[in-house]
Scaffold this motif. Structure first.
Motif, short mmCIF file in Angstrom:
data_model
loop_
_atom_site.label_atom_id
_atom_site.label_comp_id
_atom_site.label_asym_id
_atom_site.label_seq_id
_atom_site.Cartn_x
_atom_site.Cartn_y
_atom_site.Cartn_z
N ARG A 192 35.74 0.64 39.07
CA ARG A 192 37.15 0.73 39.43
C ARG A 192 37.41 2.07 40.12
N VAL A 193 38.38 2.09 41.02
CA VAL A 193 38.72 3.33 41.72
C VAL A 193 39.44 4.27 40.76
N GLU A 194 38.88 5.47 40.54
CA GLU A 194 39.53 6.45 39.68
C GLU A 194 40.21 7.55 40.47
N ARG A 195 39.76 7.77 41.72
CA ARG A 195 40.39 8.79 42.55
C ARG A 195 40.05 8.53 44.02
N THR A 196 40.90 9.04 44.89
CA THR A 196 40.66 8.97 46.32
C THR A 196 40.51 10.38 46.86
N ARG A 197 39.43 10.59 47.61
CA ARG A 197 39.16 11.90 48.20
C ARG A 197 39.48 11.84 49.69
N SER A 198 40.38 12.71 50.12
CA SER A 198 40.83 12.73 51.52
C SER A 198 40.47 14.06 52.16
N TYR A 199 40.17 13.99 53.45
CA TYR A 199 39.83 15.20 54.20
C TYR A 199 40.39 15.07 55.60
N TYR A 200 41.09 16.12 56.05
CA TYR A 200 41.66 16.15 57.39
C TYR A 200 41.29 17.46 58.06
N ARG A 201 40.97 17.38 59.34
CA ARG A 201 40.67 18.60 60.08
C ARG A 201 41.20 18.48 61.50
N ILE A 202 41.97 19.48 61.91
CA ILE A 202 42.42 19.60 63.29
C ILE A 202 42.06 21.02 63.73
N GLY A 203 40.97 21.13 64.48
CA GLY A 203 40.50 22.45 64.88
C GLY A 203 40.18 23.29 63.65
N PRO A 204 40.76 24.48 63.55
CA PRO A 204 40.47 25.35 62.40
C PRO A 204 41.23 24.96 61.13
#
Length: 213
Positions: A192-204
Protein backbone atom coordinates in the motif's frame (compact mmCIF):
# COMPACT_ATOMS: atom_id res chain seq x y z
CA UNK A 1 4.41 22.64 -11.80
CA UNK A 2 3.36 20.50 -14.80
CA UNK A 3 3.26 16.73 -14.38
CA UNK A 4 6.47 16.20 -16.32
CA UNK A 5 6.88 12.67 -14.96
CA UNK A 6 4.07 11.62 -17.32
CA UNK A 7 6.53 12.11 -20.17
CA UNK A 8 8.46 8.99 -19.18
CA UNK A 9 5.95 6.40 -20.33
CA UNK A 10 6.99 6.22 -23.99
CA UNK A 11 10.40 6.32 -25.66
CA UNK A 12 9.71 9.52 -27.59
CA UNK A 13 8.25 11.31 -24.59
CA UNK A 14 11.15 10.13 -22.42
CA UNK A 15 13.55 11.90 -24.80
CA UNK A 16 11.55 15.10 -24.31
CA UNK A 17 11.77 14.63 -20.54
CA UNK A 18 15.53 14.10 -20.72
CA UNK A 19 15.95 17.19 -22.89
CA UNK A 20 14.01 19.32 -20.42
CA UNK A 21 16.00 17.86 -17.52
CA UNK A 22 19.27 18.71 -19.29
CA UNK A 23 18.08 22.33 -19.38
CA UNK A 24 17.33 22.34 -15.66
CA UNK A 25 13.60 21.62 -15.71
CA UNK A 26 12.34 18.45 -14.07
CA UNK A 27 9.50 17.18 -11.91
CA UNK A 28 9.13 13.72 -10.44
CA UNK A 29 6.58 12.06 -8.20
CA UNK A 30 7.04 8.53 -6.87
CA UNK A 31 4.77 6.58 -4.56
CA UNK A 32 6.48 4.59 -1.83
CA UNK A 33 4.75 1.23 -1.57
CA UNK A 34 5.17 -0.69 1.69
CA UNK A 35 4.10 -4.10 2.94
CA UNK A 36 4.50 -5.40 6.49
CA UNK A 37 6.03 -8.86 6.49
CA UNK A 38 3.93 -9.82 9.53
CA UNK A 39 0.99 -9.82 7.12
CA UNK A 40 2.78 -12.18 4.76
CA UNK A 41 0.72 -15.10 3.54
CA UNK A 42 2.00 -18.12 1.60
CA UNK A 43 4.41 -17.29 -1.22
CA UNK A 44 2.73 -17.44 -4.61
CA UNK A 45 3.48 -20.44 -6.77
CA UNK A 46 5.20 -19.53 -10.05
CA UNK A 47 3.34 -19.97 -13.33
CA UNK A 48 3.60 -23.30 -15.09
CA UNK A 49 6.97 -23.67 -16.80
CA UNK A 50 8.68 -21.03 -14.65
CA UNK A 51 11.29 -21.57 -11.91
CA UNK A 52 12.00 -18.78 -9.41
CA UNK A 53 15.40 -18.63 -7.72
CA UNK A 54 17.22 -16.09 -5.52
CA UNK A 55 20.81 -15.51 -6.60
CA UNK A 56 23.60 -13.90 -4.62
CA UNK A 57 25.21 -10.97 -6.41
CA UNK A 58 28.29 -12.95 -7.47
CA UNK A 59 26.18 -15.71 -9.00
CA UNK A 60 23.71 -13.34 -10.64
CA UNK A 61 26.24 -11.29 -12.61
CA UNK A 62 26.57 -14.02 -15.23
CA UNK A 63 23.25 -12.68 -16.55
CA UNK A 64 24.84 -9.32 -17.30
CA UNK A 65 25.56 -10.80 -20.74
CA UNK A 66 21.80 -10.86 -21.36
CA UNK A 67 20.54 -7.93 -19.27
CA UNK A 68 22.70 -4.85 -18.70
CA UNK A 69 20.88 -4.08 -15.43
CA UNK A 70 22.84 -6.81 -13.65
CA UNK A 71 25.96 -4.65 -13.94
CA UNK A 72 24.49 -2.36 -11.26
CA UNK A 73 23.54 -5.15 -8.83
CA UNK A 74 25.03 -4.29 -5.44
CA UNK A 75 26.95 -6.71 -3.23
CA UNK A 76 24.33 -6.23 -0.51
CA UNK A 77 21.49 -7.18 -2.85
CA UNK A 78 20.16 -10.43 -4.25
CA UNK A 79 18.53 -10.98 -7.62
CA UNK A 80 15.24 -12.85 -7.55
CA UNK A 81 15.05 -14.45 -10.99
CA UNK A 82 12.46 -16.28 -13.05
CA UNK A 83 13.69 -18.91 -15.50
CA UNK A 84 11.80 -20.56 -18.34
CA UNK A 85 12.17 -24.23 -17.37
CA UNK A 86 11.25 -25.35 -20.88
CA UNK A 87 14.71 -24.14 -21.98
CA UNK A 88 16.66 -24.97 -18.81
CA UNK A 89 17.98 -28.38 -17.89
CA UNK A 90 16.54 -29.15 -14.45
CA UNK A 91 19.99 -30.36 -13.34
CA UNK A 92 21.09 -26.73 -13.44
CA UNK A 93 19.03 -26.19 -10.31
CA UNK A 94 20.25 -29.26 -8.40
CA UNK A 95 21.88 -29.16 -4.99
CA UNK A 96 22.01 -26.14 -2.74
CA UNK A 97 23.63 -23.75 -5.19
CA UNK A 98 21.67 -20.58 -5.91
CA UNK A 99 23.69 -19.77 -9.01
CA UNK A 100 25.12 -21.79 -11.84
CA UNK A 101 27.08 -20.48 -14.78
CA UNK A 102 25.76 -23.40 -16.81
CA UNK A 103 22.27 -21.86 -16.79
CA UNK A 104 21.52 -20.46 -20.22
CA UNK A 105 21.21 -16.69 -19.89
CA UNK A 106 18.54 -16.63 -22.59
CA UNK A 107 16.26 -18.66 -20.28
CA UNK A 108 16.07 -15.79 -17.77
CA UNK A 109 12.66 -14.21 -18.39
CA UNK A 110 12.29 -11.95 -15.35
CA UNK A 111 14.07 -10.54 -12.34
CA UNK A 112 14.09 -7.99 -9.56
CA UNK A 113 16.75 -6.79 -7.13
CA UNK A 114 16.17 -7.08 -3.36
CA UNK A 115 18.27 -5.04 -0.93
CA UNK A 116 19.03 -5.95 2.67
CA UNK A 117 17.11 -4.07 5.41
CA UNK A 118 18.37 -0.60 6.25
CA UNK A 119 20.24 0.23 3.05
CA UNK A 120 20.59 3.69 1.51
CA UNK A 121 20.01 4.19 -2.22
CA UNK A 122 20.61 7.06 -4.58
CA UNK A 123 17.22 7.61 -6.21
CA UNK A 124 18.23 9.33 -9.43
CA UNK A 125 14.77 10.59 -10.55
CA UNK A 126 14.48 12.32 -7.16
CA UNK A 127 18.16 13.37 -7.12
CA UNK A 128 18.43 12.37 -3.46
CA UNK A 129 19.45 9.54 -1.14
CA UNK A 130 16.76 7.50 0.61
CA UNK A 131 17.31 5.03 3.45
CA UNK A 132 14.76 2.23 3.72
CA UNK A 133 14.21 0.70 7.15
CA UNK A 134 13.14 -2.60 5.60
CA UNK A 135 14.02 -4.48 2.45
CA UNK A 136 13.93 -2.57 -0.84
CA UNK A 137 12.72 -3.93 -4.19
CA UNK A 138 13.86 -2.33 -7.43
CA UNK A 139 14.46 -3.08 -11.08
CA UNK A 140 11.41 -5.31 -11.54
CA UNK A 141 11.48 -6.60 -15.11
CA UNK A 142 9.80 -9.31 -17.18
CA UNK A 143 10.74 -10.01 -20.79
CA UNK A 144 8.00 -8.89 -23.21
CA UNK A 145 7.51 -12.44 -24.48
CA UNK A 146 6.79 -13.65 -20.92
CA UNK A 147 4.44 -10.93 -19.71
CA UNK A 148 0.83 -11.34 -18.57
CA UNK A 149 1.60 -14.68 -16.91
CA UNK A 150 1.91 -13.48 -13.33
CA UNK A 151 5.71 -13.65 -13.27
CA UNK A 152 6.26 -10.16 -11.82
CA UNK A 153 3.70 -10.81 -9.09
CA UNK A 154 5.43 -14.07 -8.19
CA UNK A 155 8.86 -12.40 -8.10
CA UNK A 156 7.62 -9.74 -5.69
CA UNK A 157 5.95 -12.35 -3.50
CA UNK A 158 9.21 -14.32 -3.30
CA UNK A 159 11.18 -11.17 -2.50
CA UNK A 160 8.88 -10.34 0.42
CA UNK A 161 9.32 -13.87 1.76
CA UNK A 162 13.10 -13.59 1.51
CA UNK A 163 13.08 -10.22 3.27
CA UNK A 164 10.99 -11.72 6.05
CA UNK A 165 13.59 -14.48 6.47
CA UNK A 166 16.24 -11.74 6.84
CA UNK A 167 14.29 -10.20 9.70
CA UNK A 168 12.86 -7.25 7.76
CA UNK A 169 9.62 -5.95 9.27
CA UNK A 170 8.72 -4.10 6.08
CA UNK A 171 9.53 -4.17 2.36
CA UNK A 172 9.53 -0.99 0.27
CA UNK A 173 9.37 -0.07 -3.41
CA UNK A 174 9.28 3.25 -5.28
CA UNK A 175 6.91 3.43 -8.24
CA UNK A 176 6.34 6.34 -10.62
CA UNK A 177 2.83 7.69 -10.14
CA UNK A 178 1.79 6.89 -13.72
CA UNK A 179 3.29 3.38 -13.86
CA UNK A 180 0.05 1.48 -13.51
CA UNK A 181 1.40 -2.02 -14.35
CA UNK A 182 3.93 -1.80 -11.50
CA UNK A 183 1.27 -0.45 -9.16
CA UNK A 184 -0.94 -3.46 -9.92
CA UNK A 185 1.97 -5.83 -9.29
CA UNK A 186 2.68 -4.45 -5.81
CA UNK A 187 -0.96 -3.97 -4.86
CA UNK A 188 -1.68 -7.61 -5.71
CA UNK A 189 0.96 -8.48 -3.07
CA UNK A 190 -0.77 -6.29 -0.45
CA UNK A 191 1.62 -3.34 -0.76
CA UNK A 192 0.00 0.00 0.00
CA UNK A 193 1.16 3.57 -0.63
CA UNK A 194 2.42 5.06 2.65
CA UNK A 195 3.98 8.24 1.25
CA UNK A 196 4.59 10.14 -1.97
CA UNK A 197 8.03 11.58 -2.69
CA UNK A 198 8.05 14.65 -4.96
CA UNK A 199 10.95 16.52 -6.50
CA UNK A 200 10.92 19.70 -8.57
CA UNK A 201 13.81 21.58 -10.12
CA UNK A 202 13.87 24.75 -12.20
CA UNK A 203 17.48 25.73 -12.79
CA UNK A 204 19.09 26.32 -9.38
CA UNK A 205 15.74 26.15 -7.55
CA UNK A 206 15.02 22.74 -6.00
CA UNK A 207 12.27 21.40 -3.81
CA UNK A 208 11.91 18.00 -2.13
CA UNK A 209 8.64 17.03 -0.48
CA UNK A 210 7.44 13.88 1.28
CA UNK A 211 3.68 13.54 1.74
CA UNK A 212 2.37 10.89 4.12
CA UNK A 213 -0.67 9.05 2.81
Amino acid sequence: MPALWRLTRTETAHRVYDALKAHGLTATQMDEYVVHTSELEATRDPPTGVEVRALDSDDARVHEQTYDAFAELRDDERAVCAFDTDTVDSDSFGGDSLGDDSVDGDSLVGYLFLGDPGLTYRIHPLETDVTFSGGYIRRVFVAPSARNRGIATTLVSEAVSLADEQGAETVHALVARDNRPSQWTFESNDFRVERTRSYYRIGPWRRQRVTER
